[in-house]
Scaffold this active site. Structure first.
Site, PDB file in Angstrom:
ATOM      1  N   SER A  24      36.581  32.241  44.431  1.00  0.00           N
ATOM      2  CA  SER A  24      35.236  32.637  44.021  1.00  0.00           C
ATOM      3  C   SER A  24      34.421  33.208  45.185  1.00  0.00           C
ATOM      4  CB  SER A  24      34.491  31.440  43.425  1.00  0.00           C
ATOM      5  OG  SER A  24      33.156  31.803  43.099  1.00  0.00           O
ATOM      6  N   SER A  26      31.147  33.506  44.738  1.00  0.00           N
ATOM      7  CA  SER A  26      29.789  33.013  44.503  1.00  0.00           C
ATOM      8  C   SER A  26      29.196  32.280  45.705  1.00  0.00           C
ATOM      9  CB  SER A  26      29.777  32.118  43.258  1.00  0.00           C
ATOM     10  OG  SER A  26      30.027  32.877  42.097  1.00  0.00           O
ATOM     11  N   THR A  72      32.500  29.028  35.754  1.00  0.00           N
ATOM     12  CA  THR A  72      33.507  30.050  35.512  1.00  0.00           C
ATOM     13  C   THR A  72      34.639  29.459  34.682  1.00  0.00           C
ATOM     14  OG1 THR A  72      34.813  31.789  36.591  1.00  0.00           O
ATOM     15  CG2 THR A  72      34.772  29.636  37.676  1.00  0.00           C
ATOM     16  N   LYS A  76      33.429  27.674  30.416  1.00  0.00           N
ATOM     17  CA  LYS A  76      32.201  28.233  29.847  1.00  0.00           C
ATOM     18  C   LYS A  76      31.917  27.727  28.435  1.00  0.00           C
ATOM     19  CE  LYS A  76      32.283  32.432  32.662  1.00  0.00           C
ATOM     20  NZ  LYS A  76      32.258  33.916  32.659  1.00  0.00           N
ATOM     21  N   ASP A 115      25.901  36.348  32.388  1.00  0.00           N
ATOM     22  CA  ASP A 115      26.917  37.395  32.313  1.00  0.00           C
ATOM     23  C   ASP A 115      26.421  38.576  31.480  1.00  0.00           C
ATOM     24  OD1 ASP A 115      28.843  36.190  33.897  1.00  0.00           O
ATOM     25  OD2 ASP A 115      29.870  35.233  32.205  1.00  0.00           O
ATOM     26  N   GLY A 138      39.768  42.319  25.281  1.00  0.00           N
ATOM     27  CA  GLY A 138      39.766  40.871  25.381  1.00  0.00           C
ATOM     28  C   GLY A 138      38.842  40.244  24.361  1.00  0.00           C
ATOM     29  N   GLY A 140      37.701  36.651  24.652  1.00  0.00           N
ATOM     30  CA  GLY A 140      37.217  35.342  25.079  1.00  0.00           C
ATOM     31  C   GLY A 140      35.719  35.301  25.329  1.00  0.00           C
ATOM     32  N   ARG A 163      44.892  40.870  21.325  1.00  0.00           N
ATOM     33  CA  ARG A 163      46.286  40.697  20.914  1.00  0.00           C
ATOM     34  C   ARG A 163      46.383  39.962  19.580  1.00  0.00           C
ATOM     35  NH1 ARG A 163      49.243  42.574  24.913  1.00  0.00           N
ATOM     36  NH2 ARG A 163      48.435  42.516  27.048  1.00  0.00           N
TER      37      ARG A 163
END
Length: 293
Positions: A24, A26, A72, A76, A115, A138, A140, A163
């Site tokens: 990270s 951060s 992260t 989440k 985000d 994606g 998620g 997918r």
């Protein structure tokens, strides 16, 4: 559960949690800002997995120096269920990447999602206006934030390429709540949908989009004037970003998104620093040697 040590001597504490966490950036971003603004706050990276996060948050409620957490993967969604309350848009998304610790003897934990602002600000700073044909790779938690960020820019419809479309069905509920039409597209159609999009946000892990990048690069007629934001910033450029740029498109590094969402976190942890947004942004870009757009 919450580690002690030299950082406990600071007036305030903050950290990023997740697993794995050693990579990270951060701590580098937040640490540089707190030093620049004269805020006496330590910021560390703490490896916490899904089995540990409940106890970790309980320990946080018993502390006195904590200001907040960056959250992260893979935490989440779990953190969104465990905090005392959530704010918009985290309440709609069911995904939290920021926790603000209240002040007092029994502090409450409030979940936020920065985000969303990270996606919107990074794209806007690169010159993106209202997306007409937006796509997200994606399905998620970061994909949910990407949909919300595109909605903030005015997108009315987003193709979400996954997918297993059935596993991402909740994104249609989120889109409905945000006023965005969501089309779940199977991965087998990615090479058709992505080139036709004017804005693409890849939320896939590093190298997961490499097969798509090879397919696009092998197509001699692939050209684009669109914008790609790839949230995976290491390695950079990703193969997808390189193929996109080679085809004439504009690329936005995931590091830009990381920085813009971290600026929002600083303002949540220390509201008194909110007026210094331009300073915070400059310090963070300098801290990682990135070029501000």
């Amino acid at each position: 559960m919450v580690p002690t040590g030299t950082t406990a001597a600071r007036e305030f504490r903050a950290a990023v949690i997740g697993s794995p966490i050693a990579h990270s950036k951060s701590p580098l971003l937040h640490g540089a800002v707190y030093r620049a603004l004269g805020i006496d706050c330590s910021y560390s990276a703490i490896d916490v997995d899904e089995a540990q996060v409940g106890a970790f948050l309980d320990d946080l409620r018993a502390g006195t120096a904590w200001r907040g957490l960056s959250v992260t993967m893979p935490l989440k969604g779990a953190v969104a269920r465990l905090v005392d309350s959530t704010t918009a848009p985290a309440d709609v998304l069911g995904v939290v990447n920021t926790v603000v610790v209240g002040v007092g003897p029994h502090p409450t934990l409030t979940g936020h999602n920065t985000d969303v602002a990270g996606v919107a600000h990074a794209l806007a700073a690169s010159g993106v206006g209202t997306p007409q044909r937006a796509a997200v790779l994606g399905g998620g938690g970061t994909a949910a934030a990407a949909v919300a960020g595109l909605a903030q820019l005015g997108a009315g419809a987003v193709s979400v390429i996954v997918r297993r479309p059935a596993a991402a069905a909740d994104l249609q509920r989120i889109g409905g709540a945000l006023g965005v039409e969501i089309a779940l597209v199977p991965w087998s159609h990615a090479a058709e949908v992505v080139p036709a999009s004017d804005v693409v946000v890849s939320t896939l892990p590093p190298r997961a989009a490499d097969p798509l990048a090879r397919e696009l690069a092998a197509h001699a007629g692939f050209r684009t004037d669109g914008t790609l934001l790839d949230v995976a910033y290491d390695p950079w450029p990703s193969r997808l970003a390189a193929a996109w740029q080679q085809a004439g498109g504009r690329i936005v590094p995931g590091l830009d998104m990381l920085i813009h969402q971290a600026v929002e976190q600083v303002a949540l942890f220390f509201p008194e620093a909110g007026a210094d947004r331009a300073v915070v942004l400059r310090v963070m870009y300098d801290a990682v040697g990135a070029v501000r757009r």
